[in-house]
Design a protein around this motif. Structure first.
Motif, PDB file in Angstrom:
ATOM      1  N   TYR A  53      17.141  41.290  42.506  1.00 32.22           N
ATOM      2  CA  TYR A  53      18.206  41.076  41.521  1.00 32.22           C
ATOM      3  C   TYR A  53      19.286  40.156  42.090  1.00 32.22           C
ATOM      4  N   LEU A  54      19.686  40.418  43.324  1.00 30.91           N
ATOM      5  CA  LEU A  54      20.712  39.591  43.947  1.00 30.91           C
ATOM      6  C   LEU A  54      20.255  38.144  44.047  1.00 30.91           C
TER       7      LEU A  54
ATOM      8  N   HIS B 178      20.455  36.354  40.754  1.00 29.23           N
ATOM      9  CA  HIS B 178      21.830  36.140  40.266  1.00 29.23           C
ATOM     10  C   HIS B 178      22.745  35.634  41.374  1.00 29.23           C
TER      11      HIS B 178
ATOM     12  N   LEU C 149      27.076  36.252  41.597  1.00 28.79           N
ATOM     13  CA  LEU C 149      27.436  37.539  42.179  1.00 28.79           C
ATOM     14  C   LEU C 149      28.934  37.633  42.415  1.00 28.79           C
TER      15      LEU C 149
ATOM     16  N   ARG D 191      28.445  38.773  47.493  1.00 25.71           N
ATOM     17  CA  ARG D 191      27.731  37.560  47.915  1.00 25.71           C
ATOM     18  C   ARG D 191      28.074  37.191  49.352  1.00 25.71           C
TER      19      ARG D 191
ATOM     20  N   ASP E 174      27.415  44.170  40.527  1.00 24.18           N
ATOM     21  CA  ASP E 174      26.040  43.675  40.517  1.00 24.18           C
ATOM     22  C   ASP E 174      25.051  44.729  41.008  1.00 24.18           C
TER      23      ASP E 174
ATOM     24  N   ARG F 116      24.467  46.982  38.055  1.00 22.10           N
ATOM     25  CA  ARG F 116      23.650  46.350  37.007  1.00 22.10           C
ATOM     26  C   ARG F 116      22.189  46.291  37.418  1.00 22.10           C
TER      27      ARG F 116
ATOM     28  N   THR G 122      33.931  41.346  31.050  1.00 25.99           N
ATOM     29  CA  THR G 122      32.584  40.835  31.295  1.00 25.99           C
ATOM     30  C   THR G 122      32.041  40.244  30.005  1.00 25.99           C
TER      31      THR G 122
END
Length: 550
Positions: free
Chosen positions: A223-224, A227, A231, A236, A315, A318, A345
């Motif tokens: 996922y990281l 995105h 992030l 990040r 993040d 999510r 958001t």
């Protein structure tokens, strides 16, 4: 003959079921409309004028009996109510929904909707609402532990039996709501409450320590990676410092320290909460949100509920809990505007389930700003049943204005025709009363929170208006505006060099959608056409029409 009667009875039963299915309103849902995410109830956009009951109020119907009329008098259209695991499943596998049914019956009687708050494994980080049979059997339902091996009053997110029991109870609740709440009184749910670890940043049980030493799950790092460019900066930067590793331990991936402990805890408590939410949605897909206890200045993870749905780990949540629609703040700090903006958001709904510790006029000013600036689907002061009669009256008057203007607010959210006004306050309580300049169409609005000096006296300094400040302005036509709020002066200009004059200012109200004018304020109340004055703590609607001249 018996066969014919049986067939007839079966047909009538099927017809009744079909009729009920046709007659039942649609399940509430979040929809994206003209740039805003809104809550639809009964197929129409709905603006929540909420109040969250004190944690223990709903446990006693007798206590609530005189409360319901007071909530109605405050012009609430929704009440946020706990569903207590210990009350719903007092004996393992045997469910009693009478406490929930009583709340829903009273809400319907008073024409209010309900947002259910699942007090399951966690409430304010702790597990105080778990049933006694869970609390007492710590070998089967293990607790989180501190780094020195002491057990906590917190169920461990690393124990499969804890999750299994929570899901079973939550799914039973959602099935019951689905099958019995045919009027769709329940419009949203909150699985768990203010999750996070205290007094340390993560669980140190044997299972948690083993997971901490194991590789970070690929579901998170995938996922990281997907995105990476969007992030949140803190996450990040932590991942980048280790070279964007995958397949490594938590410390090797994000570095050693409390920030990594918090990321770890956010993943596992988010995963747990997300699985509870997903299981409930599988049987009844109501919109779901999770709320966060916020951070006081200077506090480190563990000194606040570490790993809750806070901005630095958005993040992670999510990735862990896609079934959760909204990550939302419980806003009690003075720096309301600062914290509220952190939760903005795009593309997701915005809700404030808890707020307070200020006067009713300030709560109203915050709500007005949130409906306009953040396209909020709702704002909910905490424990309105304990407000003084005077504060209940102020909150009720403010909610009355929101109720009148709800159709216009909902139509304008996300359209650029609605602006919020709120002077920012720091955590120490100091408020920046500098004027704010807004633009709507061809007009500019200079909003002041201090009274202008009397012209006849020649005084040079403005004086601060007492009380709260804020509100919103809604453009209803090229030259027409609706203004609502408290404690501000509004001066009008234009963007093209022309001068703006006030043609008229009317007090009034909307009754069943129709404008009913009150006083025309074109004299002393507007200082002979110089500005609009919105009094402190006197909530009403002002309808303003402007014109231009050179």
């Amino acid at each position: 003959m018996r066969i014919v009667e049986s067939l007839l009875a079966a047909a009538l039963c099927c017809a009744a079921v079909a009729l009920q299915a046709v007659a039942a309103p649609p399940v509430s849902q979040l929809r994206s409309v003209h740039g805003a995410t809104q809550l639809f109830v009964d197929g129409k956009p709905f603006l929540v004028r909420g109040g969250e009951l004190d944690n223990s109020s709903a446990s006693s119907p007798a206590f609530m009996a005189p409360v319901w009329p007071r909530l109605k008098a405050m012009n609430l259209n929704a009440v946020l109510v706990p569903a207590y695991w210990e009350r719903i499943e007092p004996t393992e596998g045997r469910f009693d929904f009478s406490s929930v049914d009583t709340v829903l019956a009273n809400a319907r009687k008073h024409d209010m909707r309900v947002v259910l708050l699942w007090f399951g494994s966690w409430k304010n980080s702790m597990s105080s609402y778990a049933p006694a049979w869970v609390k007492r059997d710590q070998s089967r339902f293990p607790r989180a532990q501190t780094s020195d091996g002491k057990g906590l009053e917190i169920l461990s997110a690393h124990a499969g039996e804890n999750l299994k029991a929570d899901i079973r109870a939550y799914v039973a609740l959602m099935k019951h709501i689905r099958d019995t709440d045919t009027l769709r009184t329940v419009i949203m749910v909150q699985p768990e409450n203010e999750v996070g670890m205290i007094p340390e940043a993560r669980d140190h049980s044997a299972a948690a320590d083993a997971a901490f030493k194991a590789p970070v799950p690929a579901a998170l790092t995938d996922y990281l990676a997907a995105h990476k460019d969007t992030l949140v900066p803190a996450l990040r930067e932590a991942w980048a410092a280790g070279g964007f590793k995958t397949g490594a331990s938590w410390e090797a991936t994000f570095g050693a320290g409390p920030a990594t402990d918090e990321i770890f805890n956010a993943w596992f408590e988010g995963l747990y909460t997300g699985k509870v939410a997903a299981a409930g949605k599988a049987v009844y897909p109501l919109p779901a949100f999770v709320n966060a206890a916020l951070i006081r200045p200077g506090r480190q993870p563990g000194q606040y509920p570490s790993g809750g749905p806070l901005p630095q780990v958005f993040d992670v949540w999510r990735a862990a809990a896609p079934a959760i629609d909204m990550l939302v703040p419980d806003l009690y700090f003075p720096n309301f505007v600062e914290w509220a903006l952190k939760y903005e958001t795009p593309g997701r709904g915005y809700f404030i389930p808890e707020t307070g510790r200020v006067g009713a006029a300030e709560m109203a000013a915050n709500a007005f700003w949130a409906y306009a600036r953040l396209n909020a689907i709702g704002v909910s002061p905490y424990a309105p049943e304990y407000l003084s009669p005077e504060e209940q009256k102020v909150l009720g008057d403010a909610n009355d204005v929101v109720a009148q203007l709800a159709p216009q607010i909902l139509a304008a959210q996300g359209s650029g025709k609605l602006v919020g006004i709120r002077p920012p306050t720091a955590f120490d309580g100091k408020t920046d009363l500098s004027p704010q300049k807004l633009v709507l169409g061809r007009y500019t609005l200079d909003v002041h929170f201090k009274a202008p000096p009397p012209i006849s006296i020649g005084q040079k300094e403005e004086t601060e208006l007492p009380g709260s400040h804020g509100g919103f302005v809604l453009q209803t036509g090229p030259d027409e505006f609706l203004v609502a709020g408290t404690g501000m002066y509004v001066y009008f200009g234009t963007t093209d060099g022309a001068q703006a004059g006030i043609e008229s200012v009317w007090e009034g109200r909307y009754t069943k959608g129709v404008w009913v004018p009150g006083r025309c304020l074109n004299g002393d109340e507007t200082n002979q056409g110089r500005h609009l004055f919105v009094p402190t703590a006197k909530f009403t609607v002002h309808r303003v029409r402007l014109y231009t001249y050179r």
